[in-house]
Write an enzyme that holds these catalytic residues in place. Structure first.
Site, PDB file in Angstrom:
ATOM      1  N   SER A   1     -15.153   7.820 -10.772  1.00 30.40           N
ATOM      2  CA  SER A   1     -16.036   6.491 -11.465  1.00 30.40           C
ATOM      3  C   SER A   1     -15.813   5.243 -11.026  1.00 30.40           C
ATOM      4  CB  SER A   1     -15.826   6.604 -13.114  1.00 30.40           C
ATOM      5  OG  SER A   1     -14.603   5.988 -13.133  1.00 30.40           O
TER       6      SER A   1
ATOM      7  N   SER B   1      -1.429   5.383  -0.361  1.00 28.84           N
ATOM      8  CA  SER B   1      -1.623   3.700  -0.371  1.00 28.84           C
ATOM      9  C   SER B   1      -0.543   3.099   0.777  1.00 28.84           C
ATOM     10  CB  SER B   1      -1.124   3.146  -1.606  1.00 28.84           C
ATOM     11  OG  SER B   1      -0.820   1.759  -1.564  1.00 28.84           O
TER      12      SER B   1
ATOM     13  N   TYR C   1       4.476   2.647  -8.476  1.00 33.18           N
ATOM     14  CA  TYR C   1       3.444   2.980  -7.803  1.00 33.18           C
ATOM     15  C   TYR C   1       3.790   3.366  -6.176  1.00 33.18           C
ATOM     16  CZ  TYR C   1      -1.325   2.351  -6.134  1.00 33.18           C
ATOM     17  OH  TYR C   1      -2.674   2.612  -5.263  1.00 33.18           O
ATOM     18  N   ALA C   2       4.713   2.726  -5.771  1.00 35.50           N
ATOM     19  CA  ALA C   2       5.175   3.058  -4.217  1.00 35.50           C
ATOM     20  C   ALA C   2       5.786   4.339  -4.138  1.00 35.50           C
ATOM     21  CB  ALA C   2       5.959   1.853  -3.755  1.00 35.50           C
ATOM     22  N   ALA C   3       6.618   4.547  -5.145  1.00 34.74           N
ATOM     23  CA  ALA C   3       7.351   6.034  -4.982  1.00 34.74           C
ATOM     24  C   ALA C   3       6.313   7.199  -5.438  1.00 34.74           C
ATOM     25  CB  ALA C   3       8.309   6.051  -6.217  1.00 34.74           C
ATOM     26  N   ALA C   4       5.330   7.024  -6.206  1.00 29.25           N
ATOM     27  CA  ALA C   4       4.235   7.923  -6.737  1.00 29.25           C
ATOM     28  C   ALA C   4       3.397   8.268  -5.317  1.00 29.25           C
ATOM     29  CB  ALA C   4       3.565   7.717  -7.738  1.00 29.25           C
ATOM     30  N   LYS C   5       3.005   7.220  -4.818  1.00 32.29           N
ATOM     31  CA  LYS C   5       2.025   7.410  -3.476  1.00 32.29           C
ATOM     32  C   LYS C   5       3.034   7.943  -2.376  1.00 32.29           C
ATOM     33  CE  LYS C   5      -1.533   5.928  -5.233  1.00 32.29           C
ATOM     34  NZ  LYS C   5      -2.645   6.972  -5.297  1.00 32.29           N
TER      35      LYS C   5
END
Length: 262
Positions: free
Chosen positions: A26, A154, A168-172
């Site tokens: 979206s 990312s 966020y860095a760890a997730a990406k």
């Protein structure tokens, strides 16, 4: 600060009449990807949480003649995704292209200030949602022995040039490795899985958490001299979904204007 521009969308004839699901469809890169796929004659399911955001993408595409549906889904819930899969199959047909772009983060929080709740929320909305999305749609691709999956990492999960937030860095970074595992496991079934890793790109979220001055500073870090646009990643995704990339799997493509050179 750079502004979004409209550019010509390349046409891949093999994509016509295929069915794609785009989570996080979206806004930003997800919305640009929906538009690029629809321009190629793909039947598109726009998946997101916000009804208003979905309508803002779906309505113009329908007006242009595209075959598109919108589905309100929380991608951290397997039951929601399973319901979406059934709806897509009933309304559009079996899914050929899966674009797992749902994710993001809400604040630039130092490590020592990240709460357990914030950590879990960021991991779930990015890494877990990617896993559950692939888990939902992969069995059908394996059965048909064909399919293209594109996930979203990312630059911050690939290379540390500017810190964003550790969760966020760890997730990406996890999404990068998860995608490699998927590609390794399912390649023999004719299914490909690749990942795109954009650098900072103009979006509502970026505009909310970064000043115009900071965005200009980040743009100056790229050898190509500008900040990313949603279309940059959307067009790379279009290529990876097409048969032009049929000999590419397990790759993470850095859409970074030269900020990463590996």
């Amino acid at each position: 600060m750079a502004e979004t521009t409209t550019r010509r969308v390349p046409i891949y004839p093999d994509l016509a009449n295929k069915v794609a699901v785009v989570t996080g469809g979206s806004k930003g890169i997800g919305a640009a990807t929906c538009r690029a796929l629809a321009a190629n004659g793909v039947k598109v399911a726009v998946v997101a949480r916000s009804k208003e955001g979905i309508e803002a993408v779906v309505d113009p595409l329908r007006s242009s003649g595209a075959e598109v549906i919108g589905l309100e889904v929380d991608c951290t819930k397997f039951s929601d995704l399973e319901a979406a899969r059934r709806s897509v199959q009933e309304e559009l047909g079996p899914v050929d292209i899966l674009v797992a772009f749902a994710g993001g983060f809400g604040a630039l929080t130092p490590v020592q200030d990240i709460t357990e709740e914030e950590w879990n929320s960021v991991i779930d909305s990015n890494l877990t949602s990617t896993f559950l999305t692939v888990k939902t749609f992969l069995p059908g691709m394996l059965e048909r022995r064909a399919g293209a999956i594109v996930t979203m990492a990312s630059i911050t999960g690939r290379f540390l040039d500017i810190p964003l937030t550790a969760s966020y860095a760890a997730a990406k970074a996890g999404i990068v490795m998860f995608t490699r595992h998927v590609a390794k496991e399912v390649g023999r079934y004719g299914v490909r899985a690749n990942c795109v890793a954009p650098a900072t790109s103009l979006s509502e979220r970026v505009g909310r958490i970064m000043s115009a001055e900071r965005i200009d500073e980040i743009a100056a870090m790229a050898p190509l001299g500008r900040i990313g646009l949603p279309e940059d990643t959307a067009l790379a995704t279009l290529f990876l979904a097409s048969e032009s990339a049929e000999w590419i799997t397990g790759v993470t493509l850095d859409i970074a204007g030269g900020r990463i050179m590996l």
